[in-house]
Design an enzyme around this catalytic site. Sequence first.
Site, PDB file in Angstrom:
ATOM      1  N   ASN A  26      -3.126  -0.867  -2.430  1.00  9.54           N
ATOM      2  CA  ASN A  26      -4.309  -1.627  -2.042  1.00  9.54           C
ATOM      3  C   ASN A  26      -5.544  -0.734  -2.131  1.00  9.54           C
ATOM      4  OD1 ASN A  26      -5.835  -2.421   1.047  1.00  9.54           O
ATOM      5  ND2 ASN A  26      -6.062  -3.607  -0.811  1.00  9.54           N
ATOM      6  N   ASN A  60      -1.869  -3.254   6.396  1.00  6.93           N
ATOM      7  CA  ASN A  60      -2.073  -3.780   5.046  1.00  6.93           C
ATOM      8  C   ASN A  60      -0.943  -4.693   4.603  1.00  6.93           C
ATOM      9  OD1 ASN A  60      -3.881  -1.331   2.965  1.00  6.93           O
ATOM     10  ND2 ASN A  60      -4.606  -2.769   4.491  1.00  6.93           N
ATOM     11  N   HIS A  68     -11.368  -9.064  -0.726  1.00  9.96           N
ATOM     12  CA  HIS A  68     -10.745  -7.779  -1.050  1.00  9.96           C
ATOM     13  C   HIS A  68      -9.280  -7.733  -0.624  1.00  9.96           C
ATOM     14  CE1 HIS A  68     -10.855  -3.612  -2.197  1.00  9.96           C
ATOM     15  NE2 HIS A  68     -10.538  -3.185  -1.011  1.00  9.96           N
ATOM     16  N   TRP A  69      -8.931  -8.451   0.426  1.00  8.40           N
ATOM     17  CA  TRP A  69      -7.561  -8.416   0.939  1.00  8.40           C
ATOM     18  C   TRP A  69      -6.710  -9.468   0.234  1.00  8.40           C
ATOM     19  CZ3 TRP A  69      -8.601  -8.179   6.946  1.00  8.40           C
ATOM     20  CH2 TRP A  69      -9.138  -6.922   7.264  1.00  8.40           C
ATOM     21  N   GLY A  72     -10.863   2.517   4.654  1.00 13.26           N
ATOM     22  CA  GLY A  72     -11.598   1.572   5.484  1.00 13.26           C
ATOM     23  C   GLY A  72     -11.429   1.862   6.958  1.00 13.26           C
ATOM     24  N   ARG A  76      -8.104  -2.802  14.866  1.00 11.79           N
ATOM     25  CA  ARG A  76      -8.877  -1.927  13.983  1.00 11.79           C
ATOM     26  C   ARG A  76      -9.798  -1.015  14.795  1.00 11.79           C
ATOM     27  NH1 ARG A  76      -8.563  -1.981   8.097  1.00 11.79           N
ATOM     28  NH2 ARG A  76      -7.053  -3.603   7.625  1.00 11.79           N
TER      29      ARG A  76
END
Length: 285
Positions: A104, A45, A265-266, A37, A181
Amino acid sequence: MDVTYESTKREVRTDQGVIRYHEAGDGPPLLLLHGSGIGVTGWRNYRGNLAVFAEHFHCYVLEFPGFGVSDPVERGGHPVMTAGDAVIRFMNALGIDSAPMIGNSMGGVVAVNLAITHPERVQKVISIGGVGASIFSANPSEGTRLLQEFADGPSREGLLRWLNCMVYDPKTITDDIVEERWAVAGRPDSHQTLEAMYGSESFARQQQFLADSAIPPYWSMMHKIQCPTLLTWGGDDRQCPPDMAMIPLRLIPDGELHIFPKCGHWVMVEAKQAFERVSLEFLQR
């Protein structure tokens, strides 16, 4: 327990460059493998979970080559394969014979591949989404399409669209998350890895290779996994929709599935306490 970025960061030199990681806790080893990602790192993460797992395990949060933290490897290859090789090199460098692994998304695929090809190195696997193949939902998924858009033309707006797709509750995405990010996404090796995985041309080549190759996809070989495996999933995952879990759940001999409601998703972020509780129970059986 002090689990700040500075207090836990480490590095080890291997024959293919330096692997950086975070280390905390005592007890048996536990490897935490990050996903793919935009602007991802192992620290981002798992920073919220590290203190809890470190109360029971000697934790190692790896930073895979090509994601802007560890040294990129000189020879190419798909980032998933590069990451798997890095895990073995890391374990050899630190003298870790075998360990359970939490992965993950892409990290879960890495752990599953290692459980197939190096079963003696993997005691248990906990995957967080990502493992398997879509059987009902669209492929590519919404999240993957947003990754493709960003890989082809990076923008802050594209990053924000993808981040919002990762979660059930948009309030999870803070300004700080967007900024950090974005900072990593701009690094050349980080974006090169993203392009290799999700860029339109690379993605098309991968699909054609899979169509032409005599090598079966990894998920079709999951019946070979010998270790206990826990599949964890967000019920509202738009990156890797939950129907992906059906194939690994059927194929993995000692596999089980836990789906967390109101979660994207997390899982380790949005269902933090429940995920930690379920994972620790599984790891400590």
